[in-house]
Design a protein around this motif. Structure first.
Motif, mmCIF file in Angstrom:
data_model
loop_
_atom_site.group_PDB
_atom_site.id
_atom_site.type_symbol
_atom_site.label_atom_id
_atom_site.label_comp_id
_atom_site.label_asym_id
_atom_site.label_seq_id
_atom_site.Cartn_x
_atom_site.Cartn_y
_atom_site.Cartn_z
ATOM 1 N N GLU A 1 0.832 -1.212 0.000
ATOM 2 C CA GLU A 1 0.000 0.000 0.000
ATOM 3 C C GLU A 1 0.863 1.258 0.000
ATOM 4 O O GLU A 1 0.606 2.213 -0.742
ATOM 5 N N GLU A 2 1.905 1.263 0.821
ATOM 6 C CA GLU A 2 2.817 2.409 0.866
ATOM 7 C C GLU A 2 3.552 2.568 -0.460
ATOM 8 O O GLU A 2 3.715 3.685 -0.970
ATOM 9 N N SER A 3 3.996 1.459 -1.025
ATOM 10 C CA SER A 3 4.738 1.511 -2.284
ATOM 11 C C SER A 3 3.848 1.932 -3.450
ATOM 12 O O SER A 3 4.319 2.570 -4.396
ATOM 13 N N GLN B 1 1.858 -10.555 -5.618
ATOM 14 C CA GLN B 1 1.215 -9.945 -4.448
ATOM 15 C C GLN B 1 0.598 -8.592 -4.810
ATOM 16 O O GLN B 1 -0.450 -8.215 -4.278
ATOM 17 N N TRP B 2 1.242 -7.879 -5.712
ATOM 18 C CA TRP B 2 0.696 -6.601 -6.163
ATOM 19 C C TRP B 2 -0.587 -6.813 -6.960
ATOM 20 O O TRP B 2 -1.522 -6.011 -6.865
ATOM 21 N N ALA B 3 -0.611 -7.856 -7.768
ATOM 22 C CA ALA B 3 -1.829 -8.135 -8.539
ATOM 23 C C ALA B 3 -3.011 -8.357 -7.599
ATOM 24 O O ALA B 3 -4.114 -7.835 -7.824
ATOM 25 N N ASP B 4 -2.781 -9.126 -6.523
ATOM 26 C CA ASP B 4 -3.849 -9.341 -5.539
ATOM 27 C C ASP B 4 -4.307 -8.017 -4.935
ATOM 28 O O ASP B 4 -5.512 -7.765 -4.781
ATOM 29 N N TYR B 5 -3.347 -7.166 -4.594
ATOM 30 C CA TYR B 5 -3.673 -5.881 -3.973
ATOM 31 C C TYR B 5 -4.442 -4.976 -4.942
ATOM 32 O O TYR B 5 -5.422 -4.322 -4.569
#
Length: 551
Positions: free
Chosen positions: A301-303, A328-332
């Motif tokens: 989230e911060e990135s 993990q970014w795709a999930d987010y």
């Protein structure tokens, strides 16, 4: 001069109607400004009704030829490029006070040019002798050039950098002046054709000036096909040119004035700074780390906020990024519709949505591998003393990433050590482990900024699938960023690749490198994504011997 397409020519005889002119973009006061690109003067000094010559019109009457000169107020530069603008009107009407031409004169004067708008001989019924009307206009335009050559000290003009351009009949005049008229064209470095045409290609020479063509695709007055034919002819001869079709527009699409100003500015700036061939292409990859650990989503989230600002800054400079996402970014991203929409918008803006993988040999494993879970965890414990969670195979990894880009085919898979870390879907990669310049040998020192040099695309097969690789260098500290600048400055061809991460501690060096690139490539012309460099065949290809690639 012989006229072709006789039936078409009478159509050019229309009066270009005036319309509202959009305003320039405001430029922040604290931004460093560049002459001939940015607006650096707020006021323009105008000297009107200067007599630049005499001619005899079609009735036999002797007339004075007049022009207006626009100069940046308060400018101390000794030698400045000149743009001579020629109004349209079908060789029948119009004059140097044409509101659009005046706007162009002021726009470029505020950027440091000397500009002029000229009157020339017109005719009451030009279609009765169109060839004569064009000949008169060309002769007068030539006199205006000679006038400025003779008065270069008075107007502080660089006689080696004179551009001539116009709209409709003015563009026709400019084109015939540059490509058919037999006179001393020394110093004429550019021609700007706004919906004009050249009616005779027989006299074009390779030494003739460069050309910018802007033309509506639905123009029925000066048909769009004539502009395309001219471009093709210049390409065949080897004269540098740029072509900007305006889709769906007819003749004189002045409502696109802001685009016309920008295209013309960028074209001339490149010519003045020799930017048409002496800057290497480059790509910038952003690694978005997996954070496969407790609290990882908070880190992502911060990135994501950092990445948003990085993309915003790149857009300001028209620099394209290759955004490499871990699963993990795709999930987010897909958890929130607005986030997914934002990422899709980045792709629409020209950025590439690519893949990123941390293998079991990386400092931080993303949890995906084609090795059995027990083998993977054993390797992690050996390396780190513990193991991150196992999350699936590389096929599972690609399935995650396809949620944000169904066509994902490029990325950084960290496969230097083991090509089993390379998913089948990824055919363009940045981690071959071999140098993309000189001899095809293994890269020794990853901290060497020359690692980002790409003289060729590496090609080889992994698991029976043909893959292609480029290389990049990390600009993760100020020292590394400066070293990257030094290497970039040493190149005049090829491709230079860099990579950084979407974390606050590295963003400042990314911004410094963007500023550096913008100083070298004002228009972003040489900025490419990973896939663009390979697909556009910017570099030659070289095979990696199979015994090296798959030992």
């Amino acid at each position: 001069m012989k006229l072709k397409y006789g039936v078409i020519f009478s159509l050019v005889l229309i009066l270009i109607l005036s319309s509202c002119i959009p305003q320039d973009n405001e430029i922040p006061e604290d931004e460093e400004k560049t002459r001939y690109y940015d607006e650096i003067f707020s006021e323009v000094r105008v000297e009107k009704n200067i007599v630049y010559g005499e001619s005899v019109d079609y009735t036999g009457k002797r007339i004075e030829l007049k022009l207006d000169v626009y100069e940046p107020e308060g400018d101390s530069e000794d030698k400045r490029p000149l743009i001579i603008w020629i109004h349209g009107g079908g060789f029948k009407s119009g004059d140097k006070n044409n509101v659009k031409i005046v706007e162009l004169c002021k726009y470029f004067a505020k950027r440091g040019y000397v500009t002029a708008s000229i009157n020339y001989r017109l005719r009451k019924r030009p279609k009765r002798d169109l060839e004569g009307a064009i000949k008169d206009a060309v002769e007068d335009a030539r006199k205006s050039v000679d006038f400025f050559r003779e008065n270069s000290d008075r107007f502080r003009i660089d006689v080696n950098h004179i551009a001539v351009g116009g709209s409709s009949a003015g563009a026709i005049t400019s084109l015939h002046l540059a490509y058919t008229d037999d006179w001393n064209k020394e110093g004429i470095f550019a021609v700007i054709s706004l919906w004009g045409a050249l009616f005779d290609f027989d006299e074009i020479k390779q030494t003739d000036p460069t050309l910018l063509i802007i033309h509506g695709t639905e123009d029925k007055v000066v048909p769009f096909e004539m502009a395309k034919e001219l471009k093709n002819k210049l390409d065949e001869i080897g004269i540098f040119n740029e072509f900007h079709p305006i889709e769906g527009e007819g003749h004189a699409p002045w409502r696109h004035l802001k685009d016309i100003e920008t295209w013309t500015r960028d074209f001339l700036f490149k010519l003045l700074n020799n930017k048409t061939s002496h800057v290497p292409y480059y790509f910038i990859a952003i690694h978005n780390e997996p954070f496969n650990m407790p609290g990882g989503e908070k880190r992502i989230e911060e990135s994501f906020s950092v990445l948003r600002e990085m993309v915003k800054k790149a857009n300001e400079y028209n620099i394209k990024l290759t955004l490499m996402f871990s699963p993990q970014w795709a999930d987010y991203i897909v958890k929130d519709k607005e986030r997914l929409t934002e990422v899709k918008r980045w792709e629409e803006e020209g950025h590439e949505i690519a893949a990123h993988h941390h293998s079991i040999y990386h400092g931080n494993w993303d949890g995906y591998t084609n090795y059995p879970e027990d083998v993977a965890k054993k390797e992690r414990i050996k390396r780190k003393g513990f193991s991150e969670p196992y999350l699936g195979t590389l096929k599972d990894l690609i399935s995650k990433l396809k949620m944000i880009n169904p066509d994902i085919h490029s990325g950084c898979m960290n496969d230097e050590k083991d090509k089993n870390c390379l998913p089948d879907a990824i055919i363009y990669d940045t981690c071959s482990g071999f140098a993309n310049f000189g001899e095809v040998i293994r890269v020794g020192d990853a901290s060497d900024p020359k690692k980002g040099i790409n003289e060729f695309v590496l090609v080889g097969k992994v698991n029976g699938i043909k893959r292609k690789w480029l290389a990049h260098y990390q600009i993760t500290t100020r020292q590394k960023e400066k070293l990257a600048e030094d290497v970039f400055n040493s190149l005049d061809s090829g491709v230079y690749g860099v990579v950084t991460h979407s974390v606050e501690s590295q963003a400042e060096y990314f911004y410094k490198f963007l500023d550096f690139l913008h100083s070298k490539d004002k228009t972003g012309e040489y900025s490419k994504t990973l896939s663009q460099i390979i697909d556009e065949k910017i570099l030659p290809e070289r095979e990696i011997p199979d015994e090296l690639l798959n030992p």
